[in-house]
Design a protein around this motif. Structure first.
Motif, PDB file in Angstrom:
ATOM      1  N   GLU A   9       0.911  -1.094   0.134  1.00 49.75           N
ATOM      2  CA  GLU A   9       0.004  -0.077   0.117  1.00 49.75           C
ATOM      3  C   GLU A   9       0.993   1.205  -0.002  1.00 49.75           C
ATOM      4  O   GLU A   9       1.712   1.468   0.696  1.00 49.75           O
ATOM      5  CB  GLU A   9      -0.703  -0.058   1.257  1.00 49.75           C
ATOM      6  N   SER A  11       0.292   4.158   0.773  1.00 45.99           N
ATOM      7  CA  SER A  11      -0.124   5.389   1.732  1.00 45.99           C
ATOM      8  C   SER A  11       0.620   4.747   3.121  1.00 45.99           C
ATOM      9  O   SER A  11      -0.083   3.569   3.625  1.00 45.99           O
ATOM     10  CB  SER A  11      -1.732   5.364   1.970  1.00 45.99           C
ATOM     11  N   LEU A  14      -2.157   4.250   5.988  1.00 42.67           N
ATOM     12  CA  LEU A  14      -2.860   3.069   6.053  1.00 42.67           C
ATOM     13  C   LEU A  14      -2.198   1.644   6.159  1.00 42.67           C
ATOM     14  O   LEU A  14      -2.611   0.791   6.869  1.00 42.67           O
ATOM     15  CB  LEU A  14      -3.798   3.150   4.612  1.00 42.67           C
ATOM     16  N   ARG A  15      -1.048   1.687   5.391  1.00 41.38           N
ATOM     17  CA  ARG A  15      -0.083   0.669   5.496  1.00 41.38           C
ATOM     18  C   ARG A  15       0.185   0.068   6.919  1.00 41.38           C
ATOM     19  O   ARG A  15      -0.124  -1.005   7.260  1.00 41.38           O
ATOM     20  CB  ARG A  15       0.970   0.572   4.696  1.00 41.38           C
ATOM     21  N   ILE A  18      -2.752  -1.119   8.937  1.00 47.11           N
ATOM     22  CA  ILE A  18      -3.139  -2.471   8.557  1.00 47.11           C
ATOM     23  C   ILE A  18      -2.171  -3.544   9.342  1.00 47.11           C
ATOM     24  O   ILE A  18      -2.544  -4.526   9.760  1.00 47.11           O
ATOM     25  CB  ILE A  18      -3.369  -2.590   7.025  1.00 47.11           C
ATOM     26  N   ASP A  54      -2.939  -2.979  -2.559  1.00 43.58           N
ATOM     27  CA  ASP A  54      -3.724  -1.916  -2.945  1.00 43.58           C
ATOM     28  C   ASP A  54      -4.013  -1.899  -4.589  1.00 43.58           C
ATOM     29  O   ASP A  54      -3.070  -2.276  -5.246  1.00 43.58           O
ATOM     30  CB  ASP A  54      -2.911  -0.506  -2.673  1.00 43.58           C
ATOM     31  N   GLN A  87     -10.279   1.595  -3.251  1.00 42.87           N
ATOM     32  CA  GLN A  87     -11.106   2.978  -2.761  1.00 42.87           C
ATOM     33  C   GLN A  87     -12.386   3.223  -3.397  1.00 42.87           C
ATOM     34  O   GLN A  87     -13.327   3.598  -2.445  1.00 42.87           O
ATOM     35  CB  GLN A  87     -10.456   4.167  -2.995  1.00 42.87           C
ATOM     36  N   LYS A 110     -11.858  -0.354   0.708  1.00 42.90           N
ATOM     37  CA  LYS A 110     -11.072  -0.155   1.916  1.00 42.90           C
ATOM     38  C   LYS A 110     -11.733   0.197   3.152  1.00 42.90           C
ATOM     39  O   LYS A 110     -11.066   0.126   4.117  1.00 42.90           O
ATOM     40  CB  LYS A 110     -10.104   0.810   1.447  1.00 42.90           C
TER      41      LYS A 110
END
Length: 218
Positions: A9, A11, A14-15, A18, A54, A87, A110
């Motif tokens: 990912e 970002s 976000l990564r 997670i 992603d 997304q 997501k």
């Protein structure tokens, strides 16, 4: 043994989120990637049970995630499950993802990551060879075709075959589990496709659409 995971990912926020979530739930996170090339190298190096990918990653922020997934499937088959995160609702990408098989593959929006139990269950299912398709994707794919009560016409035996198909089993594996011949399963498949009005066409993957129909009806 803990399920081995890699996360791709671009970002970072976000990564990392997670990764923390997965580790808290007992997963063995073996690595992180910020682009498709790094993901492919990472999968080759650590051979995870599942890659969480992603759909849009550098450098083009287009379909790099889908293409990376297809490369993983060509090289590693279903030994590495792939759960794609998007997304937006992009049903055409979902069909591309599933065109080479439906086992060990998933496609989620997501937003679903915020529902921890749903997300974790999806990761576990895909890592174990099952299928997970976001309901929003299923709805859009099936809305392209007109149908009423799609599973009503199936016999119990045909439903059993379709359920195993949705879990990612091949025709031979389904035959083994049901103590039937592979030729018999192929015959069941043809009947199922016919009853679901899935006609052969160059741009239609009937096995994928049959699985999506089953998942929506559950």
């Amino acid at each position: 043994m803990a399920i081995r995971v890699v996360v791709a990912e671009d970002s970072v926020l976000l990564r990392e989120g997670i990764v923390v979530l997965l580790r808290d739930e007992g997963f063995d996170v073996r690595g992180q990637a910020g682009d498709a090339d790094e993901l492919l190298r990472l999968v080759d190096d650590v051979r995870p049970d599942i890659a969480i990918v992603d759909i849009r990653m550098p450098p083009g922020l287009g379909d790099e995630g889908i293409r990376a997934t297809q490369s993983i499937r060509r090289i590693h088959g279903d030994a590495v499950g792939v759960l794609v995160l998007s997304q937006y609702v992009e049903p055409d990408f979902a069909l591309r993802l599933l065109e080479d098989g439906d086992g060990g593959l998933g496609y989620l929006l997501k937003d679903r990551v915020a529902d921890v139990s749903e997300f974790i269950e999806a990761v576990r299912r895909v890592a174990r060879g099952g299928s997970v398709i976001d309901q929003a994707i299923v709805s859009q794919l099936l809305a392209r075709r007109r149908r009423t009560d799609p599973l009503e016409a199936l016999t119990d035996r045909e439903r059993e075959v379709l359920a195993l198909m949705a879990e990612g089993y091949s025709n031979q594996a389904i035959a083994d589990r049901m103590s039937l011949s592979e030729k018999t399963i192929e015959s069941y498949n043809g009947t199922i496709f016919g009853k679901l009005a899935l006609e052969p066409a160059p741009d239609v993957h009937r096995r994928v659409l049959a699985v999506l129909t089953f998942l929506q009806a559950r």
